[in-house]
Design an enzyme around this catalytic site. Structure first.
Site, PDB file in Angstrom:
ATOM      1  N   LEU A  65       0.827  -1.221   0.000  1.00 24.17           N
ATOM      2  CA  LEU A  65       0.000   0.000   0.000  1.00 24.17           C
ATOM      3  C   LEU A  65       0.856   1.264   0.000  1.00 24.17           C
ATOM      4  O   LEU A  65       0.354   2.364  -0.194  1.00 24.17           O
ATOM      5  CB  LEU A  65      -0.954   0.002   1.196  1.00 24.17           C
ATOM      6  CG  LEU A  65      -2.058  -1.074   1.165  1.00 24.17           C
ATOM      7  CD1 LEU A  65      -2.909  -1.007   2.426  1.00 24.17           C
ATOM      8  CD2 LEU A  65      -2.936  -0.937  -0.074  1.00 24.17           C
ATOM      9  N   ARG A  66       2.180   1.071   0.263  1.00 23.88           N
ATOM     10  CA  ARG A  66       3.181   2.158   0.094  1.00 23.88           C
ATOM     11  C   ARG A  66       3.100   3.291   1.104  1.00 23.88           C
ATOM     12  O   ARG A  66       3.920   4.206   1.040  1.00 23.88           O
ATOM     13  CB  ARG A  66       3.111   2.762  -1.318  1.00 23.88           C
ATOM     14  CG  ARG A  66       3.243   1.785  -2.469  1.00 23.88           C
ATOM     15  CD  ARG A  66       4.522   0.988  -2.433  1.00 23.88           C
ATOM     16  NE  ARG A  66       4.778   0.308  -3.711  1.00 23.88           N
ATOM     17  CZ  ARG A  66       5.591  -0.728  -3.849  1.00 23.88           C
ATOM     18  NH1 ARG A  66       6.239  -1.216  -2.787  1.00 23.88           N
ATOM     19  NH2 ARG A  66       5.785  -1.267  -5.019  1.00 23.88           N
ATOM     20  N   ASP A 154       9.390  -8.920   2.975  1.00 28.69           N
ATOM     21  CA  ASP A 154       9.130  -8.985   1.532  1.00 28.69           C
ATOM     22  C   ASP A 154       9.786  -7.844   0.753  1.00 28.69           C
ATOM     23  O   ASP A 154       9.798  -6.695   1.181  1.00 28.69           O
ATOM     24  CB  ASP A 154       7.635  -8.983   1.243  1.00 28.69           C
ATOM     25  CG  ASP A 154       7.377  -9.152  -0.241  1.00 28.69           C
ATOM     26  OD1 ASP A 154       7.938 -10.090  -0.825  1.00 28.69           O
ATOM     27  OD2 ASP A 154       6.665  -8.318  -0.823  1.00 28.69           O
ATOM     28  N   HIS A 234       4.732 -15.438  -3.456  1.00 22.62           N
ATOM     29  CA  HIS A 234       4.899 -15.456  -4.930  1.00 22.62           C
ATOM     30  C   HIS A 234       5.801 -16.554  -5.501  1.00 22.62           C
ATOM     31  O   HIS A 234       6.841 -16.289  -6.088  1.00 22.62           O
ATOM     32  CB  HIS A 234       5.326 -14.078  -5.461  1.00 22.62           C
ATOM     33  CG  HIS A 234       6.390 -13.346  -4.686  1.00 22.62           C
ATOM     34  ND1 HIS A 234       7.567 -13.919  -4.279  1.00 22.62           N
ATOM     35  CD2 HIS A 234       6.441 -12.058  -4.256  1.00 22.62           C
ATOM     36  CE1 HIS A 234       8.289 -13.018  -3.642  1.00 22.62           C
ATOM     37  NE2 HIS A 234       7.631 -11.882  -3.597  1.00 22.62           N
ATOM     38  N   ASP A 307       0.372  -9.591  -4.916  1.00 18.60           N
ATOM     39  CA  ASP A 307       1.648  -8.857  -4.859  1.00 18.60           C
ATOM     40  C   ASP A 307       1.501  -7.496  -5.562  1.00 18.60           C
ATOM     41  O   ASP A 307       2.400  -7.036  -6.277  1.00 18.60           O
ATOM     42  CB  ASP A 307       2.804  -9.666  -5.460  1.00 18.60           C
ATOM     43  CG  ASP A 307       4.167  -9.016  -5.213  1.00 18.60           C
ATOM     44  OD1 ASP A 307       4.254  -8.084  -4.393  1.00 18.60           O
ATOM     45  OD2 ASP A 307       5.144  -9.440  -5.867  1.00 18.60           O
ATOM     46  N   GLY A 326       8.010  -4.733 -10.158  1.00 20.12           N
ATOM     47  CA  GLY A 326       6.676  -4.749  -9.564  1.00 20.12           C
ATOM     48  C   GLY A 326       5.597  -4.349 -10.541  1.00 20.12           C
ATOM     49  O   GLY A 326       5.832  -3.571 -11.466  1.00 20.12           O
TER      50      GLY A 326
HETATM   51  C1  NCD Z   1       7.678  -5.601  -4.690  1.00 22.13           C
HETATM   52  C2  NCD Z   1       7.673  -4.123  -4.364  1.00 22.13           C
HETATM   53  O1  NCD Z   1       7.696  -3.314  -5.292  1.00 22.13           O
HETATM   54  O2  NCD Z   1       7.588  -3.753  -3.182  1.00 22.13           O
HETATM   55  N1  NCD Z   1       8.162  -5.766  -6.030  1.00 22.13           N
HETATM   56  C3  NCD Z   1       8.006  -6.845  -6.823  1.00 22.13           C
HETATM   57  O3  NCD Z   1       8.531  -6.859  -7.934  1.00 22.13           O
HETATM   58  N2  NCD Z   1       7.284  -7.880  -6.463  1.00 22.13           N
HETATM   59  C4  NCD Z   1       8.473  -6.339  -3.668  1.00 22.13           C
HETATM   60  C5  NCD Z   1       8.201  -7.821  -3.624  1.00 22.13           C
HETATM   61  O4  NCD Z   1       7.045  -8.262  -3.508  1.00 22.13           O
HETATM   62  O5  NCD Z   1       9.151  -8.581  -3.657  1.00 22.13           O
HETATM   63 ZN    ZN Z   2       8.417 -10.272  -2.690  1.00 27.01          ZN
END
Ligand code: NCD
Ligand code: ZN
Length: 431
Positions: A65-66, A154, A234, A307, A326
């Site tokens: 959610l950042r 994560d 994942h 994810d 991501g």
């Molecule tokens: C995720 C992120 O941007 O926080 N990025 C991704 O490519 N999946 C980090 C993560 O889930 O590993």
């Molecule tokens: Zn991850």
């Protein structure tokens, strides 16, 4: 105010049943789920669900959610609106914020903010280590006390086995799962895409499947040694699926998730150098995708999680090597599950819904994912026949970083109900 969801097909992933029926909601709770008899009289609002599936509210146990810290990518407000638009009524958010959710102040902040601005329920995940840096353990007991439902670093793998071993001992004591991002950075460092035919053709540095698989093996060994509940985030490789299958056969408390992009796309998608195909772990080979589908089918993979990893357009709109990893996932998940798994017969609707509701809820130990009388009235209505083209301009998320733009998906959420309130309703057509 009472609400009656009428004339739909109820999907009950706990009883593993599907049947025509109505759902009566009052004061935010499910009062009754019935097999067609007249459930209600008096003052009542009606929601017609004929031709639709009525399911427990969907639960996504892996979203970013950042907030706090990266509000240009997403906020709790926009991320939970994206969740609602995607049919999710509960999300668990990863701790790789700024500051990292490695202390109770950040967990408390997220919960308060979610109560204030959230369209759906938010369950924060606490970090395993301080700053997700992999060295010292976070204050895990404090995190639990503040409301964390799991622990994860994560974005990073806990590389030091001694650190993870101690974290697992604490997690076991606290009764919460460890969610591991399995990546051996000795193998993955500098890599951009799956190591294989397409990385060679494109001349991009590869991330071998072994980077994930070796860490899944190590983690299962440590989970067995500590008795800790281990959830693998994942899963992307055939080898990881097989290791989880063996761990389950041994009776270990090991669970796993797959993302819609890892069962929908192969590494061939990278051919156009679209930075929206850049994700960690990377899109894998056709054989890996097949293994993931087989793992979903035979129950090795318990959960479908998105994810959801939003990034700002200017961050992604650069050359492949410089783009962050991501992609967003909340608003395309149900469409991909139905289009890629349910309509082709890989999963029946009950199994698909179980992986989106009761299975993740049980892993997190949260009282969600059921239609039991007395439960919070969190529900999702899905039209399995509705088709639409993915248009990122319509996303509620700030992130538009999806490789699925322009895809025609069949089987879409049409209404999302949280605590008896309709928080999303699709306007026809194209809404
Ligand atoms: C995720 C992120 O941007 O926080 N990025 C991704 O490519 N999946 C980090 C993560 O889930 O590993
Ligand atoms: Zn991850």
């Amino acid at each position: 105010m009472k609400l009656l969801i009428k004339g739909g097909t109820i999907v009950d992933p706990v009883a593993r049943r599907m049947f025509p029926g109505d759902v009566l909601i009052s004061e935010g709770k499910i009062v009754a789920v019935g097999g067609g008899e007249n459930l209600a009289n008096g003052e009542i609002e009606l929601l017609d669900a004929s031709g639709k599936l009525v399911t427990p509210g969907l639960v996504d146990l892996h979203v970013h959610l950042r907030e706090p810290g990266f509000e240009a990518k997403e906020t709790i407000e926009t991320g939970t609106r994206a969740a609602a638009r995607g049919g999710f009524t509960s999300v668990a958010c990863m701790p790789n914020t700024n500051p990292v959710a490695d202390n109770k102040t950040v967990i408390t902040y997220i919960r308060l903010r979610a109560r204030e601005k959230g369209a759906v329920h938010v369950f924060p995940i606490g970090a395993i280590t301080a700053g997700c840096a992999g060295r010292e353990l976070a204050e895990m007991a404090d995190l639990k006390e503040a409301g964390a439902v799991a622990f994860s670093d994560d974005g990073h793998c806990v590389a030091d086995s001694g650190v993870l071993y101690r974290a697992m001992q604490y997690a076991r004591m606290l009764g919460l799962p460890i969610i591991e991002h399995c990546e051996d950075t000795g193998l993955s460092a500098g890599g951009l895409v799956h190591e294989g035919y397409f990385s060679t053709v494109l001349g991009l540095k590869g991330i071998p499947a072994a980077a994930e698989t070796v860490m899944v093996a190590r983690d299962i060994i440590l989970a067995e040694a500590t008795g800790c509940k281990l959830h693998i985030a994942h899963v992307s490789t055939a080898g990881a699926v097989e290791l989880v299958r063996q761990a389950k056969a041994k009776g270990l408390a090991v669970t796993a998730e797959a993302t819609p992009h890892h069962f929908s796309l192969t590494d061939e998608a990278v051919l156009g150098f679209d930075p929206n195909t850049k994700v960690n772990p990377p899109l894998r080979s056709a054989a890996d995708v097949q293994a993931i589908c087989a793992g979903l089918r035979d129950g090795t993979i318990d959960v479908i999680a998105t994810d959801h990893a939003p990034h700002a357009p200017e961050e992604k709109d650069v050359e492949y090597g410089n783009a962050p990893f991501g992609m967003v996932g909340l608003e395309t998940a149900v469409g991909l599950v139905w289009t890629k798994l349910v309509h082709p017969g890989i999963l029946d609707p009950i199994e698909a819904i179980a992986k989106l509701t009761i299975n993740p809820a049980r892993i997190l130990g949260i009282p969600k994912g059921t239609l039991e009388a007395g439960a919070d009235a969190d529900l999702t209505i899905i039209d399995p026949e509705l088709e639409a083209v993915v248009d990122p301009a319509r996303f509620a998320s700030k992130g538009r970083n999806t490789p699925f733009a322009g895809w025609r998906l069949k089987g879409l959420p049409v209404a999302t109900i949280v605590g008896g309130r309709v928080v999303y309703r699709r306007e026809a057509p194209g809404g």
